[in-house]
Scaffold this active site. Structure first.
Site, PDB file in Angstrom:
ATOM      1  N   MET A   1       5.603 -19.245  -5.688  1.00 53.22           N
ATOM      2  CA  MET A   1       4.611 -18.263  -5.281  1.00 53.22           C
ATOM      3  C   MET A   1       5.193 -16.854  -5.297  1.00 53.22           C
ATOM      4  SD  MET A   1       1.902 -19.902  -5.086  1.00 53.22           S
ATOM      5  CE  MET A   1       0.998 -18.407  -4.698  1.00 53.22           C
ATOM      6  N   GLU A   2       6.479 -16.740  -5.019  1.00 55.80           N
ATOM      7  CA  GLU A   2       7.118 -15.426  -5.069  1.00 55.80           C
ATOM      8  C   GLU A   2       7.131 -14.889  -6.502  1.00 55.80           C
ATOM      9  OE1 GLU A   2       7.886 -16.958  -1.189  1.00 55.80           O
ATOM     10  OE2 GLU A   2       7.984 -17.906  -3.169  1.00 55.80           O
TER      11      GLU A   2
ATOM     12  N   LEU B   1      -0.204 -19.335   3.939  1.00 53.30           N
ATOM     13  CA  LEU B   1       0.499 -20.577   4.244  1.00 53.30           C
ATOM     14  C   LEU B   1       1.872 -20.673   3.598  1.00 53.30           C
ATOM     15  CD1 LEU B   1      -2.507 -23.062   4.010  1.00 53.30           C
ATOM     16  CD2 LEU B   1      -1.614 -21.853   6.014  1.00 53.30           C
TER      17      LEU B   1
ATOM     18  N   ASP C   1      -3.236   0.106 -12.251  1.00 59.59           N
ATOM     19  CA  ASP C   1      -3.515   1.350 -11.543  1.00 59.59           C
ATOM     20  C   ASP C   1      -2.958   2.549 -12.293  1.00 59.59           C
ATOM     21  OD1 ASP C   1      -4.282   3.003  -9.222  1.00 59.59           O
ATOM     22  OD2 ASP C   1      -2.121   3.134  -8.892  1.00 59.59           O
TER      23      ASP C   1
END
Length: 339
Positions: free
Chosen positions: A113-114, A77, A128
């Protein structure tokens, strides 16, 4: 069903993308932070670039930037945003790595949100990279730390909501910075600051007397001149190739969006070959239009003639009024619009 207090839910409780079309276009920033907890030995390997998967910190930094750019693809969204800037920093800290992301946009919705996505993606990438030596590494504490812009203005995590600062006022008025070591020492009269301030006043931009600073103090002078958030800041002097000329470098460090065409138009207007040696810049710094003018009275007059054609429309565009008439600048209507 009553209207939902959550903007991403409609009156029936269904998810929706919020319509931001009526919101004001403002500069918006966000700072997010997280931490990858591991061991001091793994942190030492990261610092020494001793992991099997190459430069882990640099790889995670690039991944975080890429993640910020893909946020609307990852979070259903979220609105796609034109990001003005993204920085991701990874700082080794004892038995972990602190991850910070700063994002900036000029638009109708926030960029939080970025920033959060950048931290998460950078942290997951780092996980990782280290999992071969520490599968127990933990990404934790991903959180928004601060934001600016929009209806709420400035917000910080450490300040209670009751103390949230009101939105900052829109940039207004003008400011002039004269960069001249001799004038700052009182060894030479300033012949440009007064005429620039008077010109801005005549354009409908109330402008206080020019600040005069030495070349070595131009960076501090720029920050002080920008602090009151003028709509326009015009500098004069310090734009040549001399070793002491530092106005372009100090200006570049503050610009969010460069306007190279304005600077080139000013150089093209000058009638002397030496104008090609000028290095003045133009751009936008936190909503303020900043333009470096030459230091000579003639160069200032040439630059103001160029800005007379550009500045009213440029100010309208900075405020998000893209339909402003491109041509006219002579009328009182345009002067009022620049206030």
């Amino acid at each position: 069903m009553a209207d939902s207090p959550l903007p991403h839910l409609d009156a029936d409780g269904r998810a929706r993308m919020v319509d931001v079309g009526s919101k004001a276009v403002t500069q918006r920033t966000a700072l997010a932070r997280g931490r990858l907890e591991t061991t001091p030995e793994v942190v030492a390997l990261l610092v020494a670039d001793g992991l099997p998967k190459a430069d882990a910190l640099a790889t995670a930094r690039i991944a975080g930037i890429a993640g910020a750019k893909r946020t609307s693809d990852l979070i259903p969204l979220c609105h796609p945003l034109p990001l003005d800037g993204v920085t991701v920093d990874l700082v080794p800290d004892g038995d972990g790595v602190v991850i910070e992301a700063r994002t900036r946009t000029t638009g109708r919705t926030g960029v939080e949100m970025e920033a959060l996505t950048a931290v998460a993606i950078a942290g997951l990438t780092l996980h990782d990279m280290v999992k071969a030596v520490d599968p127990r590494a933990t990404l934790t504490g991903v959180q928004l730390v601060a934001k600016t812009g929009g209806k709420r203005g400035e917000w910080t995590r450490d300040r209670p909501d009751a103390e949230v600062a009101p939105p900052r006022p829109e940039p207004a008025g003008g400011a002039v910075l004269v960069v001249s070591t001799l004038a700052a020492r009182g060894e030479r009269d300033d012949t440009t600051g007064g005429r620039i301030a008077a010109w801005l006043d005549g354009l409908g931009l109330p402008t206080p007397p020019a600040r005069v600073v030495a070349d070595a103090d131009v960076a501090e002078g720029l920050r002080a001149a920008l602090a009151p958030r003028p709509a326009v800041l015009l500098t004069t002097g310090g734009t040549g190739p001399s070793p002491t000329d530092a106005t372009p470098e100090a200006t570049a460090a503050l610009l969010d969006r460069p306007l190279p065409g304005v600077a080139e138009a000013i150089r093209a207007r000058a009638g002397t070959p030496t104008a090609a040696l000028g290095r003045g810049l133009a751009g936008i710094a936190d909503g303020t239009v900043v333009v470096n003018l030459p230091g000579s009275p003639g160069g200032v007059d040439d630059a103001l003639a160029v800005l007379a054609d550009l500045l009213p429309h440029l100010l309208q565009q900075v405020r998000g009024h893209a339909d402003h008439d491109h041509g006219a600048h002579q009328s009182g209507t345009h002067r009022e619009a620049a206030r």
